[in-house]
Every structure is written in structure tokens, then in C-alpha cells.
Design a protein around this motif. Structure first.
Motif, PDB file in Angstrom:
ATOM      1  N   VAL A  60      36.123  43.767  37.153  1.00  0.00           N
ATOM      2  CA  VAL A  60      36.542  42.389  37.526  1.00  0.00           C
ATOM      3  C   VAL A  60      37.709  42.104  36.468  1.00  0.00           C
ATOM      4  N   ALA A  61      37.599  42.540  35.164  1.00  0.00           N
ATOM      5  CA  ALA A  61      38.365  42.196  34.196  1.00  0.00           C
ATOM      6  C   ALA A  61      39.787  42.937  34.287  1.00  0.00           C
ATOM      7  N   LEU A  62      39.722  44.048  34.901  1.00  0.00           N
ATOM      8  CA  LEU A  62      41.090  44.768  35.101  1.00  0.00           C
ATOM      9  C   LEU A  62      41.674  44.139  36.480  1.00  0.00           C
ATOM     10  N   GLY A 176      28.789  31.983  34.373  1.00  0.00           N
ATOM     11  CA  GLY A 176      29.512  31.377  33.373  1.00  0.00           C
ATOM     12  C   GLY A 176      30.464  32.627  32.672  1.00  0.00           C
ATOM     13  N   MET A 177      29.592  33.467  32.101  1.00  0.00           N
ATOM     14  CA  MET A 177      30.152  34.666  31.152  1.00  0.00           C
ATOM     15  C   MET A 177      31.230  35.473  32.157  1.00  0.00           C
ATOM     16  N   ALA A 178      30.749  35.805  33.325  1.00  0.00           N
ATOM     17  CA  ALA A 178      31.553  36.739  34.180  1.00  0.00           C
ATOM     18  C   ALA A 178      33.069  35.808  34.593  1.00  0.00           C
ATOM     19  N   THR A 179      32.647  34.315  34.922  1.00  0.00           N
ATOM     20  CA  THR A 179      33.873  33.613  35.358  1.00  0.00           C
ATOM     21  C   THR A 179      34.854  33.366  34.220  1.00  0.00           C
ATOM     22  N   GLY A 180      34.349  33.439  32.993  1.00  0.00           N
ATOM     23  CA  GLY A 180      35.121  33.259  31.734  1.00  0.00           C
ATOM     24  C   GLY A 180      35.976  34.468  31.430  1.00  0.00           C
ATOM     25  N   LEU A 181      35.291  35.631  31.899  1.00  0.00           N
ATOM     26  CA  LEU A 181      35.908  36.947  31.551  1.00  0.00           C
ATOM     27  C   LEU A 181      36.977  37.072  32.785  1.00  0.00           C
ATOM     28  N   TYR A 182      36.893  36.557  33.612  1.00  0.00           N
ATOM     29  CA  TYR A 182      37.807  36.558  34.840  1.00  0.00           C
ATOM     30  C   TYR A 182      39.032  35.919  34.538  1.00  0.00           C
ATOM     31  N   THR A 183      38.789  34.575  34.246  1.00  0.00           N
ATOM     32  CA  THR A 183      39.850  33.635  34.099  1.00  0.00           C
ATOM     33  C   THR A 183      40.592  34.229  32.762  1.00  0.00           C
ATOM     34  N   THR A 184      40.053  34.603  31.669  1.00  0.00           N
ATOM     35  CA  THR A 184      40.749  34.655  30.374  1.00  0.00           C
ATOM     36  C   THR A 184      41.475  36.130  30.674  1.00  0.00           C
TER      37      THR A 184
END
Length: 438
Positions: A60-62, A176-184
Motif C-alpha cells: 500500500v505504501a509503495l 485510520g492507521m492504514a489510510t494515514g500511511l496511504y495519504t502520507t
């Protein structure tokens, strides 16, 4: 605040299999052995699930980090690419309009493809297409660059629509954590793409190799995502439900003033964002900034979004209404663009800072989609409406911004129109920010 599905998934179930019959005199031994091995088996399953979840988070992050470099890397050296190819400003205007146009079309096409093949698989294919298209676009003339950029942005658009859904489904207790990782990661990728491409062009001896370098990041996302996806595609069963929901209830949202307010707000902030990503370096270069400095200023604009994307959604959800947030962000962006209009090189870092803060309307727009709905089905429907219609409206912005410069010979008229767009964004934001649901 994000809506979370309470539907039980296969990964949430504990399936205990005990099918080892035996004689009465050996049954106690068999039970004892099963009791001893069960914790080990459960522990191994838990570790495998954790590893798979961690790999998917990395994917997701990549993938998110690839949502903007294809656009910002090109925009940071757009003038040089255009001059090298002998292309016109109209060509550049079309090129900068491609991302939002693709996002609008993908808002319609992505659910259909996901229903057929599954969300994870479609994202994996899209990342492969993105890698190939980013390499293809540097191999030819102006038409090749345009076609390669169109295909790249179409692939990004598929990921842009589907990855948030995968996140909500795969990490229902950590949305929330995963979405924050995605947008960041998305903000960081855009910033790095803009800031480093002018330097890569100088070090590698040309814009072609500089742009091709970002295909490495796309390839890494492709490999990690598809490795994580071997555990099964969670999207195959979810996509039809979302599509059906949109088909059955879309008409009612089209008659909802609140739904239109959210959609127009999403459209206006997207229009501003893609004008900035497509044209801001050129505006600063016209004012006297060097290519590296202009790309760095865009990088600063996007970098500011990294910490804001992490802290803004939780803050916004704690307030009863979000109207004040929408107005303050728009006013901050207007202040930055007024500085660029009247004194661009007097305090370019300050103008970039103000514009960057104002562009944090993107995570706010995503939050509004959730806050203005009362169920997951409505959230899916409103998200589809806001993204498909919103991005189609926003696609006109970069093209008109460049065309106005072509007609008038300066960026003044374009910047005035952009300030007008931000004013509309603030007005519809006051309506969309009121605590109600569609």
C-alpha cells in the motif's frame, strides 16, 4: 472518521479441523497431541497473517508513493521537455490535464474491472502497466510522451480509486492507521518526484533518463503488491456490492444538494492541486527562478502535505462541523497565490508554504465523504460520485490555466481565475462542512 464494514471475512474466522478417528485406547493420546500442536499451528497462522498484513501494508505504501511522481516529475521539468521536443504550450496544457481526466473516467471503470477480476489483481496489473508506460513515454517524440503519460495516469487512476477500498476491507480495525500511511506516502512520493527530477536530469545528462528513473519505484510497488496479493484477492466479492449500491441509489444522490456540495468541493480542491502540480514550477521559472529551485518549491508544497495528512483527519473528525476548516484552508491557499501573483520572488518559500497548507483540502475532502454519510453503502456511493464527477470537472483546470497563459502571454489571468476557484471552494465548503448526512 471512516466507515468500517462489520461483515465477517474469511481471514477473521478460526476454522478448527479435527478429523482424526482412532481406537478408544488411543483417543486420549490423539487429543493430547492435538492440544499440544494446536497452539503451535495457531501461532504459525497468526505469524503468517501478520507477515501477510505487513507485506500488504508495504505494498500500500509503495503503491501510494507512485500516485504522483509520474505527474510531478514531468511537471518539474516540463518547460525543458517541451523545448526539447519542439512542442507547443497547447501540448503542455493537454499533458497537465491528463491526470484528472483519467481519474474521472477511472471512477466509472475501476469498479467494473474490480468486479470482474478482483481489486487486488486490478491494482497489481495497473502497477505493471504504470512501470511499462513510464519507460515507454521517454522513448519517442511529443506524441509518445503524451500517450505514455495518458496510460501512466490511467494506471494511477485505477490504483487511486481501488487502494482505499482494499485498505478498508483488509484492515477494518486499523483503517485510520492504514489510510494515514496511504495519504502520507502519496504526499511524500509527489514531493520527492518534484524535488529530485531536476537534479536527476543534470546528473544523468537529460530528461529521458531522469523520468525513466521513477519507473524503478513503480516496479518495486508492482513486485511487493503482487507478492502480498498471493494470499487471495479480497476485492472480488466486495466490488459487485459497491457497484450495485451505486446503480440502485445513484439517482437519489444526484438530487441531493449536500452530495453536490461535497462533489463540487472535491472538484475544486482537485482542480487547484493538479494546476499546482502541473504548472507551479513554470510560474516560478517565468518569475526568474531556476529550474532546480522551481522544482524544489513544488516539492516543498507537496512535502508540507506529509505531516498534515497525518494529523488533519483526526482533528477534523473531533469537531462538530467542518465549515471553518474548509474556509481557513481555502483562505490560506488564496494568500499564497496572491503572493505569487503580485510578488512571486519576494518570498517564494512563504508562498509555497501557504499553498501547501491550503492544498491539505484533499484529506479534508476524503473525510467529508465519510462524515456526510450515515452508512458504508452511502459512503461508497458518495465517493463514486465525488471522484468521478469531481475529477472530470477538475480536468479542465490545468488545460485552461495553460491556455490562458498562451493567450495573454502572462500568468496573471490564470492566477486570478485560480483564486476565483478557491473562493468557490470556500463557499461550497461551508455548506458541505455542516454536520448533516445525505
Amino acid at each position: 472518521m471512516y466507515s468500517e464494514s462489520r461483515t465477517e471475512t474469511v481471514s477473521d474466522r478460526l476454522i478448527v479441523q479435527d478429523a482424526t478417528p482412532g481406537a478408544d485406547e488411543t483417543r486420549n493420546d490423539t487429543t493430547s497431541q492435538a492440544n499440544q500442536s494446536a497452539p503451535e499451528t495457531d501461532g504459525a497462522s497468526d505469524r503468517a497473517a501478520a507477515a501477510g498484513g505487513g507485506l500488504l501494508l508495504a505494498g500500500v505504501a509503495l503503491a501510494a508513493a507512485n500516485m504522483r511522481p509520474a505527474v510531478t516529475s514531468l511537471s518539474s521539468i516540463l518547460g525543458g521537455v517541451r523545448d526539447s521536443l519542439g512542442a507547443s504550450t497547447t501540448w503542455a496544457s493537454v499533458l497537465t490535464s491528463v491526470p484528472t481526466l483519467c481519474f474521472g473516467v477511472a471512477g466509472i471503470a475501476a469498479p467494473l474491472l474490480a468486479r470482474r477480476w478482483g481489486m487486488r489483481r486490478v491494482v497489481g496489473i495497473a502497477l505493471g502497466v504504470l512501470t511499462a508506460a513510464m519507460l515507454f513515454r521517454v522513448t519517442g517524440a511529443a506524441t509518445t510522451v503524451l500517450v505514455g503519460t495518458v496510460v501512466s495516469c490511467a494506471a494511477i487512476a485505477m490504483c487511486n480509486v481501488l487502494i482505499p477500498v482494499v485498505v478498508k476491507e483488509s484492515f477494518p480495525r486499523r483503517v485510520g492507521m492504514a489510510t494515514g500511511l496511504y495519504t502520507t506516502a502519496m504526499a511524500a512520493g509527489g514531493s520527492v518526484g518534484s524535488a529530485f527530477t531536476p537534479w536527476l536530469r543534470a546528473e544523468l545528462g537529460g530528461w529521458r533518463l531522469a523520468l525513466a528513473t521513477w519507473a524503478v519505484l513503480a516496479l518495486a510497488a508492482f513486485l511487493v503488491w503482487n507478492s502480498a496479493g498471493r494470499g487471495g484477492d479480497s476485492g472480488a466479492g466486495a466490488a459487485p456490492k459497491a457497484t450495485a449500491g451505486a446503480a440502485n441509489g445513484g439517482a437519489s444522490l444526484l438530487r441531493s444538494p449536500l452530495a453536490w456540495a461535497v462533489t463540487v468541493y472535491f472538484a475544486m480542491q482537485s482542480l487547484v492541486a493538479y494546476v499546482v502540480m502541473g504548472w507551479l514550477p513554470e510560474v516560478f521559472k517565468s518569475a526568474g527562478a531556476g529550474a532546480g529551485a522551481a522544482g524544489g518549491l513544488l516539492g516543498l508544497v507537496l512535502l508540507i502535505g506529509v505531516p498534515i495528512s497525518m494529523v488533519l483527519p483526526p482533528l477534523v473528525t473531533r469537531t462538530k462541523g467542518q465549515s471553518v476548516w474548509t474556509v481557513c484552508l481555502a483562505a490560506t491557499a488564496i494568500s499564497g497565490f496572491l503572493g505569487v501573483l503580485f510578488a512571486p520572488m519576494s518570498a517564494p518559500l512563504l508562498w509555497a508554504l501557504l499553498i501547501g497548507v491550503g492544498m491539505s483540502a484533499f484529506p479534508l475532502a476524503l473525510v467529508l465523504i465519510s462524515l456526510r454519510t450515515s452508512s458504508a453503502a452511502d459512503t461508497s456511493r458518495l465517493s463514486g460520485m465525488a471522484q468521478s464527477i469531481g475529477y472530470l470537472i477538475a480536468s479542465t483546470g490545468p488545460f485552461l490555466f495553460g491556455m490562458l497563459h498562451d493567450v495573454t502571454g502572462s500568468w496573471s489571468a490564470s492566477l486570478v481565475v485560480l483564486i476565483g476557484v478557491l473562493t468557490v471552494q470556500a463557499l461550497v465548503g461551508t455548506f458541505a462542512g455542516r454536520p448533516r448526512t445525505v
